[in-house]
Design a protein around this motif. Structure first.
Motif, PDB file in Angstrom:
ATOM      1  N   ASP A  86       0.839  -1.193   0.000  1.00 44.81           N
ATOM      2  CA  ASP A  86       0.000   0.000   0.000  1.00 44.81           C
ATOM      3  C   ASP A  86       0.878   1.248   0.000  1.00 44.81           C
ATOM      4  N   PRO A  87       0.417   2.330  -0.623  1.00 49.67           N
ATOM      5  CA  PRO A  87       1.226   3.541  -0.807  1.00 49.67           C
ATOM      6  C   PRO A  87       1.814   4.104   0.490  1.00 49.67           C
ATOM      7  N   GLN A  88       1.042   4.070   1.566  1.00 52.73           N
ATOM      8  CA  GLN A  88       1.537   4.643   2.817  1.00 52.73           C
ATOM      9  C   GLN A  88       2.740   3.867   3.349  1.00 52.73           C
ATOM     10  N   THR A  89       2.630   2.533   3.318  1.00 57.20           N
ATOM     11  CA  THR A  89       3.743   1.703   3.776  1.00 57.20           C
ATOM     12  C   THR A  89       4.944   1.851   2.858  1.00 57.20           C
ATOM     13  N   SER A 104       5.847   4.359   1.098  1.00 56.31           N
ATOM     14  CA  SER A 104       6.517   5.651   1.284  1.00 56.31           C
ATOM     15  C   SER A 104       7.465   5.618   2.482  1.00 56.31           C
ATOM     16  N   LEU A 105       7.151   4.787   3.482  1.00 58.08           N
ATOM     17  CA  LEU A 105       8.010   4.678   4.661  1.00 58.08           C
ATOM     18  C   LEU A 105       9.338   3.998   4.333  1.00 58.08           C
TER      19      LEU A 105
END
Length: 231
Positions: A153-156, A158-159
């Motif tokens: 997923d994009p949020q993960t 990005s981390l």
């Protein structure tokens, strides 16, 4: 029925014991050091002169069980914190070592004369070509990391901060340091060279700091623990 994607990191299994466990025994029975593959261990230590690991402690390296020839290798199992600075400023008039490597604190390894074949191999390398091939390999790995984006997923994602990037100037720094290392060997063809003397040549202040701690503590593992915790 729904499905959920999970990201896994898979690495080959290393059969052996933690380096810290091995050293606790070998410092009491120095003959155990003879079980190590001298060329492999010296090559590993030489490579860390340039990779500057920041977390090379005793439970992040393994000593393999003896192979058919009876020799054991030292393998890093956690080296994601690499290419650190040798010395960093933590505050006004206060500096610490960011590069932390337990191997630098073991006199039995560092005071050995450099193996003839290891010396010749490192002298024979074309440094620009070697570094270019290394950079190409990093670029290839970055491509593989970026392909993971469709599974995370994009949020993960990005981390994870992909693609990975090198600090500005790291390529030039590695080139200069490696060429200086080769020049030192070529200018001293008949002089016995140890890993400790190379450390002092390449990074004089960190080498002096480590040596001073060893002289004060008389216990390599305790000296490294102090260096690691910077107390």
């Amino acid at each position: 029925k729904s499905t959920q994607n999970y990201s896994l990191q898979i690495t080959p299994e290393i059969e052996g014991e933690f380096l810290e466990t091995f050293l606790q025994k070998a410092l009491q029975k120095p003959q155990l050091f003879e079980e190590l593959d001298k060329q492999q261990v010296q090559s590993l230590i030489l490579s860390t002169f340039f990779m500057n690991p920041g977390d090379a402690k005793g439970d992040n390296l393994m000593v393999t069980f003896p192979v058919a020839q009876g020799k054991r290798k030292i393998i890093s199992i956690d080296n994601d914190l690499s290419l650190t600075s040798m010395i960093i400023q933590e505050g006004e008039n206060f500096h610490t070592l960011e590069t932390r490597n337990i191997l630098f604190s073991i006199p039995h390894l560092m005071d050995q004369e450099l193996d003839k074949d290891v010396r010749e191999h490192f002298q024979s390398l074309s440094v620009p070509a070697f570094l270019l091939n290394w950079l190409k390999s990093l670029e290839s790995h970055n491509g593989g990391y970026m392909n993971l984006q469709r599974f995370i997923d994009p949020q993960t994602f990005s981390l994870l901060r992909f693609p990975l990037k090198l600090k500005k100037g790291i390529g030039e720094s590695l080139l200069t340091k490696f060429q200086g290392f080769q020049q030192y060997l070529r200018l001293n063809p008949q002089v016995p060279v140890t890993l400790q003397s190379l450390y002092e040549q390449l990074d004089p202040l960190p080498a002096l700091y480590s040596k001073t701690l060893l002289e004060q503590e008389h216990d390599p593992l305790k000296a490294f623990d102090l260096l690691y915790r910077q107390v």
